[in-house]
Design an enzyme around this catalytic site. Structure first.
Site, PDB file in Angstrom:
ATOM      1  N   CYS A 156       0.816  -1.205   0.000  1.00  0.00           N
ATOM      2  CA  CYS A 156       0.000   0.000   0.000  1.00  0.00           C
ATOM      3  C   CYS A 156       0.849   1.255   0.000  1.00  0.00           C
ATOM      4  O   CYS A 156       2.073   1.218   0.091  1.00  0.00           O
ATOM      5  CB  CYS A 156      -0.930  -0.001   1.216  1.00  0.00           C
TER       6      CYS A 156
ATOM      7  N   GLY B 131      -0.758   0.266  -4.747  1.00  0.00           N
ATOM      8  CA  GLY B 131      -1.964  -0.467  -4.393  1.00  0.00           C
ATOM      9  C   GLY B 131      -3.123  -0.057  -5.267  1.00  0.00           C
ATOM     10  O   GLY B 131      -3.457   1.131  -5.323  1.00  0.00           O
TER      11      GLY B 131
ATOM     12  N   ASN C 210       1.395   1.187   6.127  1.00  0.00           N
ATOM     13  CA  ASN C 210       2.094   0.528   5.027  1.00  0.00           C
ATOM     14  C   ASN C 210       3.102  -0.431   5.629  1.00  0.00           C
ATOM     15  O   ASN C 210       3.963  -0.039   6.410  1.00  0.00           O
ATOM     16  CB  ASN C 210       2.813   1.571   4.159  1.00  0.00           C
ATOM     17  N   GLY C 211       3.002  -1.712   5.273  1.00  0.00           N
ATOM     18  CA  GLY C 211       3.918  -2.708   5.807  1.00  0.00           C
ATOM     19  C   GLY C 211       3.170  -3.954   6.227  1.00  0.00           C
ATOM     20  O   GLY C 211       2.054  -4.206   5.778  1.00  0.00           O
TER      21      GLY C 211
ATOM     22  N   SER D 116       8.876  -1.712 -15.990  1.00  0.00           N
ATOM     23  CA  SER D 116       9.812  -1.805 -14.876  1.00  0.00           C
ATOM     24  C   SER D 116      11.230  -2.145 -15.299  1.00  0.00           C
ATOM     25  O   SER D 116      12.176  -1.871 -14.565  1.00  0.00           O
ATOM     26  CB  SER D 116       9.310  -2.836 -13.865  1.00  0.00           C
TER      27      SER D 116
ATOM     28  N   ASP E  51      12.848  -6.712 -14.392  1.00  0.00           N
ATOM     29  CA  ASP E  51      13.223  -6.396 -13.010  1.00  0.00           C
ATOM     30  C   ASP E  51      13.402  -7.639 -12.151  1.00  0.00           C
ATOM     31  O   ASP E  51      14.215  -7.663 -11.226  1.00  0.00           O
ATOM     32  CB  ASP E  51      12.187  -5.463 -12.368  1.00  0.00           C
TER      33      ASP E  51
ATOM     34  N   CYS F 202      17.361  -4.458   3.787  1.00  0.00           N
ATOM     35  CA  CYS F 202      16.625  -5.707   3.933  1.00  0.00           C
ATOM     36  C   CYS F 202      16.608  -6.357   2.546  1.00  0.00           C
ATOM     37  O   CYS F 202      16.061  -5.791   1.603  1.00  0.00           O
ATOM     38  CB  CYS F 202      15.196  -5.484   4.426  1.00  0.00           C
TER      39      CYS F 202
END
Length: 496
Positions: free
Chosen positions: A28, A54, A133-134, A314, A377, A470
């Protein structure tokens, strides 16, 4: 809170196109403004710029002293809902937040209006609306605990846990209750929230998901990306720091660090795919990072060919970089249908079988007789790659070489990305050579993890003992243990 919603119709449901189903999807985008007239209109523009994060549903909450909190939640695109004057007039006020959704937890496909954010809670200290968001990796454990203590959940979203944790806090202000709640949360979160007088932004201690601050007129804006600040004419001020909370009122901005300080682990896939190329992340242009990925890829995986062709959209910046470094001409060998939209909501079986051809078409005059390098990508399931390869061969290409602008995606993400089960990830079950044979291409190469890090500005590559991003989807090294998934039986990567 006064809420404007309507029943879900067949036209509202946003089925995933076969092409899109073979991509990783961000969950999102969040956006908020304070101190401007008709704030909800600014939020609608911001959400439109964040639509790539989103597409299933969107929601806006605003506050105005006479009417209080007002909310509108809709399924589908921002442009189809939040551009209507009749709706936006129901969202008055100088303070507003919004959210666009792509579900990764709870109900897939956003079939329930109750799952659409922002969420709202009325406490003894006042009302609060929250957009997240997450992904909360201990949400199931928290949910069980809260239900056992009497909480009644209205949605299937992990984000609702934050509201219930705030309701149980004994702190006297909403920002303090939010700090209490978020200290119990594990995983990734960038939160934009609002009270009657405050706009609040928070990032998790690792800063996995983005959140930026901008200045618009006499007010301020919070956004998932800088591109959404541009659309409202806001000046980018800075990124919200990992583990930081900002509280914005008419008096200015207060900054707090309510969490234990940790080394940042920003999601590197934001650089590869999720963010728009015209955004700025970590002080770097996303476009330039993707172009640099192509340059690194050309150095690592050269091949003799006649044409470098992106898989749009992309793969385009990386293809430009690959062409520049290799000296092989760049060409638009595949054309994307920009007007696909919702044309084929209920396609016939014949049209459905056309698959990728609904969205992409080969530029035969450019492809025929050439050795073609296709730059994309990522490879997730590999289903789209197979179809694109066949389209290129059908157009008369002599050779097809895939170059992928990310390392093999071998592990699922649990921090706010819609990822298939590990068994369905091509790289989880096959070596690079096996993937090449499976796809039936002349060669297949992925950028190395070190090469990706160098492209993202880390000159020495990835520090194995202390990764700067990450990159769990590539390395299997999760900076926060996915507690809920481990409880379900997910096995972490064995220690080397």
């Amino acid at each position: 809170m006064r809420e404007t919603s309507r029943p879900l119709s067949n036209d509202d449901r946003m089925p995933r196109h076969p092409f899109d189903d073979d991509k990783l999807h961000e969950e999102c985008g969040v956006f908020g403004v304070i101190g401007v007239n008709d704030a909800a209109n600014f939020v609608a523009l911001g959400l439109h710029a964040l639509q790539h994060r989103g597409q299933e549903a969107g929601g806006i909450v605003s506050y105005e002293s006479e009417s209080g909190f007002n909310s509108a939640r809709r399924f589908g695109y921002v442009r189809d809902n939040f551009t209507k004057a009749s709706l936006m007039e129901t969202l008055p006020g100088s303070l507003s937040i919004g959210h666009v959704r792509y579900s990764t937890s709870g109900s897939k496909g956003a079939t329930q209006i109750r799952d659409v954010q922002p969420f709202f809670g009325e406490f003894s200290v006042g009302g609060v609306a929250i957009a997240h968001n997450g992904n909360i990796t201990n949400a199931e454990a928290l949910r069980r605990e809260l239900i056992e203590r009497g909480s009644i959940f209205q949605s299937s979203s992990d984000s609702e846990c934050i509201i219930h944790l705030m309701a149980r806090s004994l702190q006297r202000t909403i920002p303090e209750r939010m700090k209490d709640a978020l200290r119990r949360v594990e995983g990734a979160f960038s939160v934009v929230a609002m009270t009657r007088t405050k706009l609040i932004g928070v990032r998790d201690p690792l800063g996995v998901r983005p959140l930026v601050l901008g200045k618009v007129g006499d007010g301020y804006a919070l956004s998932s990306e800088t591109c959404a600040l541009d659309i409202i004419g806001a000046e980018f001020i800075r990124e919200i720091e990992p583990g930081e909370m900002v509280v914005i009122t008419g008096k200015g901005i207060e900054s707090f660090h309510p969490f234990e300080r940790k080394k940042s682990r920003f999601c590197i896939f934001e650089q590869v795919y999720f963010s728009r190329p015209d955004s700025i992340l970590g002080g770097r242009s996303v476009y330039e990072t993707r172009r640099q990925i192509g340059i690194e890829l050309a150095k690592e995986a050269p091949v003799e060919a006649d044409l470098v062709c992106p898989v749009p959209d992309s793969g385009t910046p990386a293809a430009i970089g690959y062409s520049f470094e290799s000296g092989i001409p760049y060409g638009m060998g595949i054309i994307r249908n920009q007007y696909m939209g919702r044309t084929f909501i209920e396609p016939t079986e014949q049209i459905r079988n056309m698959g990728v051809r609904l969205k992409l078409n080969v530029n035969r005059a450019l492809i025929e007789g050439k050795r073609v390098i296709l730059v994309d990508d990522s490879v997730v399931r590999g289903t789209t790659s197979l179809k694109i390869k066949q389209m290129i061969l059908d157009a008369g290409a002599k050779e097809v070489h895939f170059r992928i602008a990310s390392p093999p995606t071998a592990w699922p993400c649990f921090y706010g990305v819609d990822t298939p089960e590990r068994s369905k990830l091509l790289a989880a079950t096959m070596s690079e050579d096996e993937m090449r044979d499976h796809l039936g291409v002349d060669s297949l190469r992925f950028i190395s993890l070190d090469g990706l890090y160098r492209a993202a500005g880390e000159a020495e590559g990835r520090k194995a003992s202390s990764p700067q991003f990450c990159d769990a989807c590539f390395s299997g090294e999760y900076p926060v243990e996915p507690a809920d998934m481990i409880e379900r039986g997910f096995e972490l990567k064995a220690a080397e």
